[in-house]
Design a protein around this motif. Structure first.
Motif, mmCIF file in Angstrom:
data_model
loop_
_atom_site.group_PDB
_atom_site.id
_atom_site.type_symbol
_atom_site.label_atom_id
_atom_site.label_comp_id
_atom_site.label_asym_id
_atom_site.label_seq_id
_atom_site.Cartn_x
_atom_site.Cartn_y
_atom_site.Cartn_z
ATOM 1 N N GLY A 55 0.823 -1.193 0.000
ATOM 2 C CA GLY A 55 0.000 0.000 0.000
ATOM 3 C C GLY A 55 0.862 1.250 0.000
ATOM 4 O O GLY A 55 2.054 1.210 0.297
ATOM 5 N N ILE A 56 0.258 2.390 -0.315
ATOM 6 C CA ILE A 56 1.005 3.646 -0.367
ATOM 7 C C ILE A 56 0.508 4.610 0.700
ATOM 8 O O ILE A 56 0.648 5.829 0.580
ATOM 9 N N GLY A 57 -0.061 4.063 1.768
ATOM 10 C CA GLY A 57 -0.601 4.906 2.823
ATOM 11 C C GLY A 57 0.442 5.704 3.570
ATOM 12 O O GLY A 57 0.115 6.694 4.230
ATOM 13 N N ARG A 58 1.697 5.309 3.488
ATOM 14 C CA ARG A 58 2.761 6.022 4.193
ATOM 15 C C ARG A 58 3.774 6.626 3.214
ATOM 16 O O ARG A 58 4.920 6.902 3.583
ATOM 17 N N ALA A 59 3.328 6.829 1.966
ATOM 18 C CA ALA A 59 4.195 7.497 0.993
ATOM 19 C C ALA A 59 4.384 8.962 1.396
ATOM 20 O O ALA A 59 3.533 9.543 2.077
ATOM 21 N N PRO A 60 5.488 9.591 0.989
ATOM 22 C CA PRO A 60 5.718 10.999 1.349
ATOM 23 C C PRO A 60 4.586 11.903 0.872
ATOM 24 O O PRO A 60 3.959 11.660 -0.176
ATOM 25 N N ALA A 61 4.307 12.925 1.642
ATOM 26 C CA ALA A 61 3.244 13.874 1.297
ATOM 27 C C ALA A 61 3.457 14.435 -0.100
ATOM 28 O O ALA A 61 4.577 14.756 -0.499
ATOM 29 N N GLY A 62 2.377 14.543 -0.851
ATOM 30 C CA GLY A 62 2.433 15.131 -2.173
ATOM 31 C C GLY A 62 2.797 14.196 -3.296
ATOM 32 O O GLY A 62 2.871 14.625 -4.456
ATOM 33 N N THR A 63 3.020 12.913 -2.984
ATOM 34 C CA THR A 63 3.448 11.972 -4.021
ATOM 35 C C THR A 63 2.337 11.043 -4.495
ATOM 36 O O THR A 63 2.529 10.312 -5.468
ATOM 37 N N THR A 64 1.191 11.054 -3.836
ATOM 38 C CA THR A 64 0.175 10.040 -4.102
ATOM 39 C C THR A 64 -0.360 10.107 -5.527
ATOM 40 O O THR A 64 -0.455 9.089 -6.215
ATOM 41 N N GLU A 65 -0.717 11.316 -5.972
ATOM 42 C CA GLU A 65 -1.278 11.421 -7.323
ATOM 43 C C GLU A 65 -0.281 10.950 -8.373
ATOM 44 O O GLU A 65 -0.648 10.290 -9.351
ATOM 45 N N GLY A 66 0.996 11.257 -8.169
ATOM 46 C CA GLY A 66 2.006 10.816 -9.118
ATOM 47 C C GLY A 66 2.141 9.311 -9.165
ATOM 48 O O GLY A 66 2.306 8.731 -10.246
ATOM 49 N N ILE A 67 2.062 8.670 -8.006
ATOM 50 C CA ILE A 67 2.119 7.208 -7.978
ATOM 51 C C ILE A 67 0.927 6.615 -8.714
ATOM 52 O O ILE A 67 1.073 5.662 -9.499
ATOM 53 N N LEU A 68 -0.248 7.179 -8.492
ATOM 54 C CA LEU A 68 -1.432 6.678 -9.198
ATOM 55 C C LEU A 68 -1.294 6.874 -10.705
ATOM 56 O O LEU A 68 -1.627 5.983 -11.499
ATOM 57 N N ARG A 69 -0.795 8.027 -11.114
ATOM 58 C CA ARG A 69 -0.652 8.291 -12.552
ATOM 59 C C ARG A 69 0.327 7.331 -13.206
ATOM 60 O O ARG A 69 0.167 6.981 -14.387
#
Length: 345
Positions: free
Chosen positions: A322-336
């Protein structure tokens, strides 16, 4: 190289609320997904770390240590059965998974009515195995005795989820991570509290698969852990992942809808992927490879895709955990990144 087809969101996503999670996932990845999770928000943000606060409320259970071990809003102190208490008499309170599923499914349904979530999409509920919670929080000498009580509590949670969510809308994923500490015989990790480590983890995993009725999808997320975006041990190759997936497929009475296998970021070599040639999943089981990584985006994912396709031509993509603990601001980029490297269904 042809594009993989479809994507899986493993579970946790680094947003603070379920509505933002579902809206963003549906917008960024709608055509790639068959299931949408709620992001494991609130106290579930760090997988099972909220369970000690829940289980510690049960009569006969004690917290270990006088001082809290703070983890945001949680107290991460482990647990023990109190002296003189018969573990067979312990009844755990509700674990929190069914309550969260009821609340998030109401959001899912509203977003579907608004047209944000497409018809036919399923609501994904990710659950830890009882082995994980018992192995992580109870002392070795108490695990065998307390495991049946937690298994019973998790069974009640699944029953409540099945009653609350229409079966045609539901997908249940079992997260298997502590199992690989046992399989890999990790020094300092959790060890089997039964004879025959492999047989025991497979029997327990098959129990979870068969707990879910045939009209509800069930999937498996095989995992080597995720602390600070690192595995607890790096797998030598995909061999034990393949052996485990094959064993569960053979042992369970029903067919999993999907199986997810992690791929370490540095592995784009034939040696890692070659065991996938021995993978024996049923034709209807979707395979997802967790080869999307934040650090190297689409370029790195494509290298790992090319290596995997030399062995298995058909699979979808995912992150390794999961990406629940990814650095702030990176989630949309990971999804893309998922959308950049995979084709819609």
């Amino acid at each position: 190289m042809t594009q993989p087809q479809g994507a899986l969101l493993v579970g946790s996503i680094a947003f603070d609320d379920a509505e933002r999670t579902m809206r963003t996932a549906a917008t960024e990845l709608g055509g790639l997904l068959r299931r949408i999770p709620d992001g494991e928000v609130g106290p579930r943000f760090h997988w099972i770390m909220f369970q000690p606060d829940v289980l510690g409320q049960a009569e006969g259970i004690e917290r270990v240590g006088e001082e809290r071990i703070p983890l945001r809003m949680l107290d991460a102190r482990p647990l023990r059965v109190a002296d003189g208490v018969d573990p067979r008499e312990i009844r755990f309170p509700e674990l929190g998974y069914a309550r969260a599923a009821r609340e998030s499914y109401a959001l899912f349904r509203r977003l579907r009515e608004e047209g944000v979530i497409a018809p036919g999409m399923r609501f994904q509920v990710s659950l830890p195995t009882p082995l994980a919670v018992v192995g992580a929080f109870f002392p070795p000498e108490q695990r065998a005795a307390i495991e049946p009580a937690y298994r019973e509590a998790m069974s009640r949670e699944v029953e409540e989820i099945l009653a609350a969510v229409p079966h045609e809308d539901l997908a249940v994923q079992w997260d298997l991570a502590v199992e690989f500490q046992i399989i890999e015989e990790l020094p300092g990790g959790v060890a089997a509290w039964w004879d025959g480590a492999w047989a025991g983890v497979v029997e327990r995993a098959a129990w979870g698969v068969d707990l879910v009725p045939h009209d509800v999808e069930v999937g498996l997320h095989l995992c080597y852990g995720d602390v600070a975006e690192k595995h607890f041990v790096e797998p030598r190759d995909a061999g034990n992942l393949v052996r485990f997936a094959n064993a569960i497929a053979d042992a369970a009475r029903r067919v999993p809808a999907w199986v997810h296998l992690p791929v370490p970021i540095e592995r784009d070599d034939d040696a890692f992927f070659s065991p996938l040639a021995d993978l024996r999943l049923p034709e209807e089981t979707e395979l997802y490879l967790g080869l999307v990584h934040r650090e190297d985006g689409a370029e790195g994912a494509q290298r790992r895709i090319a290596a995997a396709q030399r062995v298995v031509p058909r699979f979808g993509v995912a992150t390794e955990c999961g990406i629940g603990r990814a650095p702030a601001g990176t989630t949309e980029g990971i999804l893309r990144t998922h959308a950049e490297v995979a084709a819609p269904w």
